[in-house]
Motif scaffolding. Sequence first.
Motif, PDB file in Angstrom:
ATOM      1  N   LYS A   1       1.032  -1.243   0.107  1.00 40.05           N
ATOM      2  CA  LYS A   1      -0.027   0.287  -0.160  1.00 40.05           C
ATOM      3  C   LYS A   1       0.973   1.114  -0.196  1.00 40.05           C
ATOM      4  O   LYS A   1       1.432   1.046   0.655  1.00 40.05           O
ATOM      5  CB  LYS A   1      -0.706  -0.037   1.286  1.00 40.05           C
ATOM      6  CG  LYS A   1      -1.773   1.042   1.450  1.00 40.05           C
ATOM      7  CD  LYS A   1      -2.735   0.655   2.525  1.00 40.05           C
ATOM      8  CE  LYS A   1      -3.990   2.396   2.208  1.00 40.05           C
ATOM      9  NZ  LYS A   1      -4.712   1.967   3.398  1.00 40.05           N
ATOM     10  N   THR A   2       0.324   2.396  -0.686  1.00 39.94           N
ATOM     11  CA  THR A   2       1.092   3.674  -0.721  1.00 39.94           C
ATOM     12  C   THR A   2       0.183   4.529   0.310  1.00 39.94           C
ATOM     13  O   THR A   2      -0.897   4.909  -0.165  1.00 39.94           O
ATOM     14  CB  THR A   2       1.144   4.009  -2.308  1.00 39.94           C
ATOM     15  OG1 THR A   2       2.656   2.831  -3.165  1.00 39.94           O
ATOM     16  CG2 THR A   2       2.267   5.298  -2.165  1.00 39.94           C
ATOM     17  N   ILE A   3       1.132   5.897   0.928  1.00 37.64           N
ATOM     18  CA  ILE A   3       0.123   7.047   0.805  1.00 37.64           C
ATOM     19  C   ILE A   3       1.107   7.740   0.758  1.00 37.64           C
ATOM     20  O   ILE A   3       2.544   7.511   0.698  1.00 37.64           O
ATOM     21  CB  ILE A   3      -0.249   6.184   2.309  1.00 37.64           C
ATOM     22  CG1 ILE A   3       1.076   6.289   3.264  1.00 37.64           C
ATOM     23  CG2 ILE A   3      -1.661   5.676   2.360  1.00 37.64           C
ATOM     24  CD1 ILE A   3      -0.560   6.420   4.904  1.00 37.64           C
ATOM     25  N   ALA A   4       0.043   9.288   0.606  1.00 38.58           N
ATOM     26  CA  ALA A   4       1.087  10.266   1.031  1.00 38.58           C
ATOM     27  C   ALA A   4       1.218  10.527   2.417  1.00 38.58           C
ATOM     28  O   ALA A   4       0.828   9.805   3.336  1.00 38.58           O
ATOM     29  CB  ALA A   4       0.101  11.651   0.526  1.00 38.58           C
ATOM     30  N   ALA A   5       2.563  11.847   2.141  1.00 42.50           N
ATOM     31  CA  ALA A   5       3.394  11.937   3.532  1.00 42.50           C
ATOM     32  C   ALA A   5       2.292  12.392   4.483  1.00 42.50           C
ATOM     33  O   ALA A   5       2.120  12.230   5.424  1.00 42.50           O
ATOM     34  CB  ALA A   5       4.671  12.851   3.946  1.00 42.50           C
ATOM     35  N   SER A   6       0.921  13.461   3.910  1.00 38.81           N
ATOM     36  CA  SER A   6       0.366  14.015   4.618  1.00 38.81           C
ATOM     37  C   SER A   6      -0.190  13.813   5.248  1.00 38.81           C
ATOM     38  O   SER A   6      -0.633  13.283   6.509  1.00 38.81           O
ATOM     39  CB  SER A   6      -0.146  15.600   3.896  1.00 38.81           C
ATOM     40  OG  SER A   6      -0.720  14.310   2.656  1.00 38.81           O
ATOM     41  N   GLU A   7      -0.984  12.239   4.326  1.00 38.64           N
ATOM     42  CA  GLU A   7      -1.906  11.391   4.850  1.00 38.64           C
ATOM     43  C   GLU A   7      -1.303  10.403   6.282  1.00 38.64           C
ATOM     44  O   GLU A   7      -1.490   9.821   7.709  1.00 38.64           O
ATOM     45  CB  GLU A   7      -2.178  10.399   3.818  1.00 38.64           C
ATOM     46  CG  GLU A   7      -3.326   9.272   4.342  1.00 38.64           C
ATOM     47  CD  GLU A   7      -3.210   8.615   3.304  1.00 38.64           C
ATOM     48  OE1 GLU A   7      -4.053   7.318   2.952  1.00 38.64           O
ATOM     49  OE2 GLU A   7      -3.622   8.706   2.109  1.00 38.64           O
ATOM     50  N   ALA A   8      -0.175  10.225   5.862  1.00 36.95           N
ATOM     51  CA  ALA A   8       0.853   9.571   7.015  1.00 36.95           C
ATOM     52  C   ALA A   8       0.661  10.146   8.363  1.00 36.95           C
ATOM     53  O   ALA A   8       0.555   9.610   9.158  1.00 36.95           O
ATOM     54  CB  ALA A   8       1.892   9.177   5.961  1.00 36.95           C
TER      55      ALA A   8
ATOM     56  N   ALA B   1      -1.512   0.308  10.334  1.00 33.30           N
ATOM     57  CA  ALA B   1      -1.490  -0.805   9.104  1.00 33.30           C
ATOM     58  C   ALA B   1      -0.777  -1.657   8.961  1.00 33.30           C
ATOM     59  O   ALA B   1       0.167  -2.337   7.733  1.00 33.30           O
ATOM     60  CB  ALA B   1      -1.441   0.061   8.239  1.00 33.30           C
ATOM     61  N   ALA B   2       0.607  -0.996   9.123  1.00 34.03           N
ATOM     62  CA  ALA B   2       2.146  -1.178   9.016  1.00 34.03           C
ATOM     63  C   ALA B   2       2.645  -2.442   9.841  1.00 34.03           C
ATOM     64  O   ALA B   2       2.975  -3.634   9.704  1.00 34.03           O
ATOM     65  CB  ALA B   2       3.245  -0.032   9.693  1.00 34.03           C
TER      66      ALA B   2
END
Length: 83
Positions: free
Chosen positions: A2-9, A19-20
């Motif tokens: 899965k990939t997310i944006a830094a701002s979302e993280a 999730a990790a």
Amino acid sequence: MKTIAASEAKQGFAALIDAAAREPIAIQRQKRDVAVVMSMQEYERLTRLNKSEFQRFCDRVGARAVEAGIDEAILAGLLADDA
């Protein structure tokens, strides 16, 4: 993965950690992968794998050296010549 944006993280850090625990998560900044968050178990597994692979490499190099007649005394002499 899965990939997310830094701002979302950043905004959902607790959810990111949860999730990790299930799978590595790639973090993107400006549409570029910049980091991966993974469980400690996965990190330790990868670290052990790298150590094992490096040991196998060293064993192969050592075996070839023995086959070629290279021993500790020859290596010490080669290293002394470089100094």
